[in-house]
Write an enzyme that holds these catalytic residues in place. Structure first.
Site, PDB file in Angstrom:
ATOM      1  CG  HIS A  68      34.786  72.406  32.013  1.00 53.58           C
ATOM      2  ND1 HIS A  68      33.488  71.956  32.074  1.00 53.58           N
ATOM      3  CD2 HIS A  68      35.175  72.631  33.301  1.00 53.58           C
ATOM      4  CE1 HIS A  68      33.094  71.903  33.343  1.00 53.58           C
ATOM      5  NE2 HIS A  68      34.100  72.321  34.099  1.00 53.58           N
ATOM      6  CG  HIS A  92      35.116  68.436  37.406  1.00 51.70           C
ATOM      7  ND1 HIS A  92      34.981  68.386  36.034  1.00 51.70           N
ATOM      8  CD2 HIS A  92      34.711  69.683  37.777  1.00 51.70           C
ATOM      9  CE1 HIS A  92      34.503  69.534  35.591  1.00 51.70           C
ATOM     10  NE2 HIS A  92      34.330  70.338  36.632  1.00 51.70           N
ATOM     11  CG  HIS A 108      36.024  78.388  39.241  1.00 54.63           C
ATOM     12  ND1 HIS A 108      36.843  77.634  38.439  1.00 54.63           N
ATOM     13  CD2 HIS A 108      34.799  77.800  39.179  1.00 54.63           C
ATOM     14  CE1 HIS A 108      36.142  76.639  37.904  1.00 54.63           C
ATOM     15  NE2 HIS A 108      34.910  76.720  38.360  1.00 54.63           N
TER      16      HIS A 108
END
Length: 295
Positions: free
Chosen positions: A75, A232, A259
């Site tokens: 983030h 997101h 990820h």
């Protein structure tokens, strides 16, 4: 197109999403060609940001050097990339970046406070010349040549509050702040006990995560965007691709990316040296002309 760092040192204290412990984070300027460097102030260990130092992608992106690690960097790095910051020292006194409100808007605010300093050195741009893809069953992440930086993401969850969502984001700093930065991470109530048994999600709450039970969203305030879940995912993807250490000129496309797949993609890009061109130019027009040659 010059390299950038922040104009002044800034700091904050927050809670780590997965370990649930307080973390002090300090951002400091670095000179040109220093890159992004993480520093464990409690251990005295520096961890340069690069794909080779990504050692874990279970629920977060983790950098390591020896026994020292820094978790949940995506983030923060998403916001750093959006602000065009090339050189930065990020110090933390524990193993996780603060989660803030589960999005990257808090990091945008602290970067606004820090300001931007333009350095006397040209930026290097990674211009994609051919498609590179990583797959896991029907899930995939791919980067393709493009005259714009684009993040095009689709997801499909068997949950009534999510189901199928797609979003295409043509990258710009202002667009990022308006369309992506406020999208929060999300998780399922049914997974909480398992995650906590694995030492994860210990700092998660309705204040920093969208929580879903079997029927809907538990957060009383509801969603910030209609497609907050897939937005997101784009926020995460930008942060994970930022680990390449330079701006990307290409189109990122994904279905149900993660990820793990993002990390594999960054490593595969670097392995296939004919897949990209490092461009150092002072004029954006010159870069656009180079991209046209690839098509």
């Amino acid at each position: 197109m010059k390299q950038r760092t922040i104009a002044k040192k800034v700091e904050l204290v927050g809670i780590g999403l997965h370990k649930g412990v307080p973390v002090k984070m300090v951002l400091e300027p670095l000179e040109a060609d220093s890159g992004i460097v993480f520093y464990r102030s409690d251990l005295g260990v520096s961890i340069p940001m690069c794909p080779q130092n990504v050692t874990n992608t279970m629920m977060a992106t983790v950098l390591s050097k020896g026994e020292a690690k820094i978790s949940t960097i995506e983030h923060l790095m998403s916001a750093v990339y959006a602000y065009g910051i090339d050189n930065l020292k990020i110090s933390v006194d524990n193993e996780e970046i603060p989660i803030m409100d589960g999005s990257s808007i808090g990091y945008c605010m602290i970067l606004d406070e820090a300001g931007i300093r333009v350095l006397d050195a040209n930026r290097k741009i990674m211009a994609i010349k051919k498609p590179i893809e990583v797959k896991d069953g029907d899930k995939f992440v791919r980067i393709e040549p493009s005259q714009q930086t684009i993040f095009d993401f689709s997801i499909d969850f068997a949950h009534p509050a999510i189901r199928q969502q797609s979003y295409k984001f043509v990258f710009s700093k202002q667009g990022y702040k308006e369309e992506i930065a406020r999208a929060r991470t999300f998780g399922f109530l049914q997974d909480v006990n398992y995650l906590r048994s694995q030492g994860l999600g210990l700092g998660g709450s309705l204040n920093n995560c969208i929580v879903l039970d079997e029927n809907g969203i538990l957060n009383k305030e509801g969603l910030r965007y209609k497609e907050e879940f897939v937005r997101h995912k784009i926020l995460d993807a930008i942060g994970d691709m930022a680990i390449l250490g330079m701006p990307l000129l290409g189109s990122y496309v994904s279905f149900a990316g993660s990820h793990k797949l993002n990390s594999l993609l960054t490593k595969k890009i670097l392995e296939e040296v004919d897949a990209y061109e490092l461009v150092e130019e002072t004029e954006e027009v010159a870069i656009m002309e180079l991209v046209k040659e690839f098509e």
